[in-house]
Design an enzyme around this catalytic site. Structure first.
Site, mmCIF file in Angstrom:
data_model
loop_
_atom_site.group_PDB
_atom_site.id
_atom_site.type_symbol
_atom_site.label_atom_id
_atom_site.label_comp_id
_atom_site.label_asym_id
_atom_site.label_seq_id
_atom_site.Cartn_x
_atom_site.Cartn_y
_atom_site.Cartn_z
ATOM 1 N N THR A 9 53.820 -67.589 115.334
ATOM 2 C CA THR A 9 53.937 -66.124 115.369
ATOM 3 C C THR A 9 52.865 -65.506 114.486
ATOM 4 O OG1 THR A 9 55.313 -64.216 114.761
ATOM 5 C CG2 THR A 9 55.862 -66.293 113.683
ATOM 6 N N SER A 10 52.264 -64.407 114.981
ATOM 7 C CA SER A 10 51.242 -63.718 114.193
ATOM 8 C C SER A 10 51.896 -62.849 113.109
ATOM 9 C CB SER A 10 50.373 -62.853 115.114
ATOM 10 O OG SER A 10 51.179 -61.917 115.807
ATOM 11 N N ASN A 34 50.802 -72.125 112.320
ATOM 12 C CA ASN A 34 50.178 -71.229 113.308
ATOM 13 C C ASN A 34 48.688 -71.528 113.401
ATOM 14 O OD1 ASN A 34 51.106 -68.912 115.010
ATOM 15 N ND2 ASN A 34 49.315 -67.937 114.088
ATOM 16 N N THR A 91 53.182 -71.597 124.245
ATOM 17 C CA THR A 91 51.908 -71.627 124.990
ATOM 18 C C THR A 91 51.659 -73.012 125.590
ATOM 19 O OG1 THR A 91 50.676 -72.071 122.966
ATOM 20 C CG2 THR A 91 50.779 -69.773 123.674
ATOM 21 N N CYS A 130 74.260 -46.664 132.359
ATOM 22 C CA CYS A 130 75.689 -46.948 132.147
ATOM 23 C C CYS A 130 75.931 -48.222 131.344
ATOM 24 C CB CYS A 130 76.433 -47.012 133.484
ATOM 25 S SG CYS A 130 76.041 -48.472 134.478
ATOM 26 N N HIS A 181 64.735 -60.810 120.172
ATOM 27 C CA HIS A 181 64.137 -59.856 121.126
ATOM 28 C C HIS A 181 64.758 -59.988 122.519
ATOM 29 C CE1 HIS A 181 60.297 -59.380 118.446
ATOM 30 N NE2 HIS A 181 61.326 -58.676 118.005
ATOM 31 N N CYS A 225 75.654 -46.928 139.184
ATOM 32 C CA CYS A 225 75.391 -45.510 138.898
ATOM 33 C C CYS A 225 74.012 -45.040 139.334
ATOM 34 C CB CYS A 225 75.583 -45.240 137.403
ATOM 35 S SG CYS A 225 74.219 -45.838 136.386
ATOM 36 N N ARG A 253 48.765 -62.253 121.535
ATOM 37 C CA ARG A 253 47.573 -61.957 120.724
ATOM 38 C C ARG A 253 46.681 -63.156 120.450
ATOM 39 N NH1 ARG A 253 51.965 -59.532 118.770
ATOM 40 N NH2 ARG A 253 52.046 -57.252 118.754
ATOM 41 N N ASP A 277 61.936 -66.417 126.519
ATOM 42 C CA ASP A 277 61.769 -67.373 127.612
ATOM 43 C C ASP A 277 62.909 -68.372 127.768
ATOM 44 O OD1 ASP A 277 61.268 -69.290 125.564
ATOM 45 O OD2 ASP A 277 59.113 -68.913 125.641
HETATM 46 P P1 NAD Z 1 51.694 -63.321 119.096
HETATM 47 O O1 NAD Z 1 51.085 -63.437 120.459
HETATM 48 O O2 NAD Z 1 51.427 -62.087 118.310
HETATM 49 O O3 NAD Z 1 51.218 -64.556 118.188
HETATM 50 C C1 NAD Z 1 51.289 -65.872 118.631
HETATM 51 C C2 NAD Z 1 50.553 -66.731 117.605
HETATM 52 O O4 NAD Z 1 50.728 -68.097 117.987
HETATM 53 C C3 NAD Z 1 49.042 -66.460 117.580
HETATM 54 O O5 NAD Z 1 48.653 -66.190 116.235
HETATM 55 C C4 NAD Z 1 48.428 -67.770 118.096
HETATM 56 O O6 NAD Z 1 47.241 -68.104 117.413
HETATM 57 C C5 NAD Z 1 49.508 -68.779 117.793
HETATM 58 N N1 NAD Z 1 49.510 -69.907 118.741
HETATM 59 C C6 NAD Z 1 49.449 -69.842 120.082
HETATM 60 N N2 NAD Z 1 49.570 -71.078 120.628
HETATM 61 C C7 NAD Z 1 49.678 -71.937 119.585
HETATM 62 C C8 NAD Z 1 49.833 -73.348 119.491
HETATM 63 N N3 NAD Z 1 49.905 -74.119 120.576
HETATM 64 N N4 NAD Z 1 49.892 -73.917 118.257
HETATM 65 C C9 NAD Z 1 49.830 -73.150 117.131
HETATM 66 N N5 NAD Z 1 49.712 -71.799 117.165
HETATM 67 C C10 NAD Z 1 49.634 -71.206 118.371
HETATM 68 O O7 NAD Z 1 53.237 -63.592 119.287
HETATM 69 P P2 NAD Z 1 54.476 -63.127 118.412
HETATM 70 O O8 NAD Z 1 54.141 -63.114 116.976
HETATM 71 O O9 NAD Z 1 55.611 -63.942 118.892
HETATM 72 O O10 NAD Z 1 54.695 -61.582 118.826
HETATM 73 C C11 NAD Z 1 54.621 -61.144 120.179
HETATM 74 C C12 NAD Z 1 55.927 -60.580 120.791
HETATM 75 O O11 NAD Z 1 55.941 -60.784 122.210
HETATM 76 C C13 NAD Z 1 57.140 -61.288 120.318
HETATM 77 O O12 NAD Z 1 58.247 -60.454 120.472
HETATM 78 C C14 NAD Z 1 57.195 -62.431 121.340
HETATM 79 O O13 NAD Z 1 58.374 -63.098 121.416
HETATM 80 C C15 NAD Z 1 56.889 -61.729 122.640
HETATM 81 N N6 NAD Z 1 56.334 -62.719 123.604
HETATM 82 C C16 NAD Z 1 57.174 -63.727 124.009
HETATM 83 C C17 NAD Z 1 56.712 -64.699 124.849
HETATM 84 C C18 NAD Z 1 57.683 -65.803 125.221
HETATM 85 O O14 NAD Z 1 58.883 -65.559 125.294
HETATM 86 N N7 NAD Z 1 57.198 -67.026 125.400
HETATM 87 C C19 NAD Z 1 55.402 -64.670 125.333
HETATM 88 C C20 NAD Z 1 54.564 -63.593 124.920
HETATM 89 C C21 NAD Z 1 55.051 -62.621 124.028
#
Ligand code: NAD
Length: 255
Positions: free
Chosen positions: A193-194, A218, A24, A130, A119, A155, A32, A102
């Site tokens: 990750t959540s 987190n 982020t 195919c 993922h 295909c 989320r 990403d």
């Molecule tokens: P999630 O969105 O469910 O959770 C992300 C968590 O990170 C949240 O709880 C949030 O509070 C926390 N967070 C956000 N920014 C933060 C920061 N700067 N410092 C500390 N905490 C921070 O994401 P998930 O658990 O990865 O699951 C979502 C699915 O979607 C996964 O498969 C994910 O990889 C994919 N996804 C990937 C990307 C990407 O590749 N960048 C972006 C969005 C979703």
């Protein structure tokens, strides 16, 4: 944080699992979090579903536009990605499992052989009929030049990115490697990750069951908070570099 740095210093095998939260601060919204794609627009969840992607041509057109303008295409790794590279260079990171698509861990310099993109990633496309693969960039060029939903050139099947959608199985070899790493570590770091997407969210529990410590970095609650040994709720671009500084102090105090 001092105690966590001591745990990292003493650990023999560390496994990290990252999620959307680590990216982020590179400008890529999570799903989320407070500014998450799904928090702001719950309907966007359909875009990540294999069933909807395969059955709804209009949704595929939107998916190609999303890929074309995806923030990851211009994003750069941030200090949190770089801190994990430092951890690896210090010999302290055995395996990095990322849920992210990403490519920013590779961009930061994480070794490909230590990284499991569980993922998938956005670098390629695959034909859902195919199985033929090709570069994402070539498919996006077709979208730019007027093909709203470019079919497989071999295909005619439906093309999608080599990411794992909801409703799609993980690559068995990747999941096996990730499970083995979790079972074999003595410190598991869950970062940004959540822990709501399964089976990945099960990995910290596998590690705990095998006797490892669990530390969660987190900003918001996760599904594993009650079983973690410690939690750090600060922004990752600050907390992970701070961990490295403390770890370096730890290492030089010992030597
Ligand atoms: P999630 O969105 O469910 O959770 C992300 C968590 O990170 C949240 O709880 C949030 O509070 C926390 N967070 C956000 N920014 C933060 C920061 N700067 N410092 C500390 N905490 C921070 O994401 P998930 O658990 O990865 O699951 C979502 C699915 O979607 C996964 O498969 C994910 O990889 C994919 N996804 C990937 C990307 C990407 O590749 N960048 C972006 C969005 C979703």
């Amino acid at each position: 944080m001092h105690e966590i740095a001591r745990w990292v210093g003493a650990a023999r095998r560390i496994v990290a699992l990252t999620g959307a939260g680590i990216s982020t601060e590179s400008g890529i919204p999570d799903f989320r979090g407070p500014n998450g794609v799904w928090t702001k627009n719950p309907g966007a969840e359909r875009l990540a579903s294999l069933h909807h992607y395969m059955s709804d041509p209009e949704l595929r057109v939107r998916a190609w536009q999303t890929r074309l303008h995806h923030p990851a295409r211009s994003a750069h790794p941030n200090p949190a990605h770089e801190a994990l590279v430092r951890l690896e260079k210090m010999g302290k990171l055995d395996t990095l499992i990322t849920q992210n698509i990403d490519g920013l861990h590779l961009g930061a310099g994480t070794s490909p052989q230590r990284l499991i993109e569980i993922h998938g990633n956005m670098r390629q496309v695959v034909c859902t009929s195919c199985g033929e693969r090709g570069p994402m960039e070539a498919a996006l060029e077709r979208v730019r030049t007027g093909e709203a939903d470019p079919p497989c050139e071999g295909c005619g099947g439906i093309l999608k990115s080599t990411t794992i959608s909801f409703g799609q199985s993980l690559v068995p070899g990747d999941l096996e490697r990730a499970k083995r790493a979790a079972k074999g570590c003595d410190l598991f770091l869950a970062i940004g990750t959540s822990l709501t997407v399964y089976p990945v969210a099960y990995l910290p529990r596998l590690a705990l069951r095998a006797g490892a410590r669990l530390v969660i970095f987190n900003a918001e609650p996760t599904t594993a908070d009650s079983i973690a040994d410690a939690r750090v709720e600060a922004p990752l671009g600050t907390s992970l570099p701070q961990l490295i500084v403390l770890l370096q102090a730890e290492v030089s105090a010992v030597s």
